[in-house]
Design a protein around this motif. Structure first.
Motif, PDB file in Angstrom:
ATOM      1  N   ARG A 187       0.842  -1.202   0.000  1.00 27.68           N
ATOM      2  CA  ARG A 187       0.000   0.000   0.000  1.00 27.68           C
ATOM      3  C   ARG A 187       0.875   1.250   0.000  1.00 27.68           C
ATOM      4  O   ARG A 187       1.768   1.380   0.854  1.00 27.68           O
ATOM      5  N   ILE A 213      -1.289  -0.876  -4.181  1.00 28.73           N
ATOM      6  CA  ILE A 213      -2.602  -0.269  -3.956  1.00 28.73           C
ATOM      7  C   ILE A 213      -2.329   1.196  -3.643  1.00 28.73           C
ATOM      8  O   ILE A 213      -1.574   1.506  -2.703  1.00 28.73           O
ATOM      9  N   GLN A 228      -3.278   4.793  -2.283  1.00 31.83           N
ATOM     10  CA  GLN A 228      -4.223   5.397  -1.329  1.00 31.83           C
ATOM     11  C   GLN A 228      -3.968   6.904  -1.331  1.00 31.83           C
ATOM     12  O   GLN A 228      -2.958   7.366  -0.795  1.00 31.83           O
ATOM     13  N   VAL A 261      -0.695   1.601   5.398  1.00 29.19           N
ATOM     14  CA  VAL A 261       0.235   1.862   4.288  1.00 29.19           C
ATOM     15  C   VAL A 261       1.666   1.446   4.634  1.00 29.19           C
ATOM     16  O   VAL A 261       2.137   1.589   5.765  1.00 29.19           O
TER      17      VAL A 261
END
Ligand code: NAI
Length: 328
Positions: free
Chosen positions: A6, A37, A39, A81
């Motif tokens: 993340r 991913i 964010q 994250v």
């Protein structure tokens, strides 16, 4: 394929974000086998513009993108994250003094530091790009008591890359031929780009350039490069800043080459007599996701004076925002 990691990016709808997100998504930062991913954090009024950027990322059909979230709340954007790239910052407005700028950013970075402390992965690697980057990083770190202070860094890799480019141009070599260059101190015009230990194809770089050029052209050109780009482009460096942010994280995560080092703004441990605790750019080697300051470099009087001038500026910045640290 590996499990996705993340990556949070703040200020994701801004100029740097527009370049940075696509580089991360294409695998330039963490490798072509590492899904990500994304964010993304923005302020509320910029969420619509951010949605447009998300649509563009989707339209690239990147093989490595495993998900994208957007939010105007740090606790959402930083949830779990592994990497946090803090790009969004308050720019200097008309009539704003340096102190006002520090305080306006302190408000942003204290909130983000707390959120990282509360919800990020315990191993999160934090890079602050938003200016004043070194002191913003310190503010975030001071608000994250449960994380290791060393997890907070600031970007001087753009300065490092700028110095490589200037030295390569002057000597007719390629940037890839240069090793062991150092940027010391603050990401500001007091920074000290130092070639005293640098090598070009393994030979001392200082022997290949004129001392006058080094002192009177190289150092000021690197220090003032940001302003020169604003003058020429009418906007601050964005793609090169994004590229350097990618370099910073990649080197931190994947390591420096044998025999070389890079420059990173990191918490001073007192090495080279630099005030402990300030986020100061040092020469570092990276291995297995950890960085270490290069020790034992000889520092002459010329270097010492410049290292201390940029240290002094960082001490003053820290003192200007110290009252906002939770444990003061
Ligand atoms: P920009 O103004 O285009 O984008 C900044 C974005 O951050 C905007 O979309 C804004 O809405 C957002 N933002 C502001 N406050 C926020 C908050 N609290 N949370 C989340 N997002 C927020 O600026 P640009 O060109 O992308 O630059 C970003 C920062 O990077 C600036 O502070 C700039 O000075 C700095 N910078 C640092 C460099 C370095 O070498 N360390 C090099 C170049 C720029």
């Amino acid at each position: 394929m590996k499990a996705p990691v993340r990556v949070a990016v703040t200020g994701a709808a801004g100029q740097i974000g527009y370049s940075l997100l696509f580089r991360i998504a294409s695998g330039d930062m963490l490798g072509k086998d590492q899904p990500v991913i994304l964010q993304l954090l923005e302020i509320t009024p910029a969420l619509e513009a951010l949605q447009g950027v998300v649509m563009e990322i989707e339209d690239c059909a990147f093989p490595l993108v495993a998900g994208i979230t957007t939010s105007d709340k740090a606790e959402e954007a930083f949830k779990d994250v592994d990497y946090a790239m803090l790009v969004g910052a308050r720019p200097r407005g008309p009539g704003m003094e340096r102190k006002d700028l520090l305080e306006a950013n302190a408000a942003i970075f204290s909130v983000q530091g707390k959120a990282l402390n509360d919800v990020a992965s315990r191993d999160v690697k934090v890079l602050v790009v938003g200016n004043p980057a070194n002191t913003n990083s310190l503010i975030a770190q001071q608000n994250a008591p449960d994380l290791d202070p060393g997890q907070f860094t600031a970007m001087t890799r753009l300065d490092h890359n700028r110095a490589l480019a200037q030295l390569a141009n002057q000597t007719g070599c390629h940037t890839q031929d240069i090793t062991r260059l150092t940027v010391w101190g603050n990401h500001s015009s007091t920074q000290y780009p130092d070639i005293s230990h640098a090598q070009i194809k393994g030979e001392p770089a200082a022997d290949k350039v004129d001392r006058q050029w080094y002192e009177n052209e190289f150092i000021p050109t690197v220090q003032q490069r940001g302003a020169a780009i604003i003058k020429a482009r009418g906007a601050s460096s964005a793609a090169s800043a994004a590229s350097s942010a990618v370099d910073h994280m990649r080197t931190w995560a994947l390591g420096t080459a044998d025999g070389d080092w890079t420059s990173m703004g990191i918490p001073s441990d007192g090495s080279y007599g630099i005030a402990e605790g300030i986020i100061y750019s040092f020469p570092v080697t990276c291995k297995n996701g950890k960085y270490e300051i290069v020790q034992g470099l000889e520092i002459d009087t010329f270097s010492r004076e410049r290292m201390q001038a940029t240290e002094q500026e960082l001490v003053e910045e820290r003192d200007a925002v110290k009252h906002l640290f939770p444990n003061q």
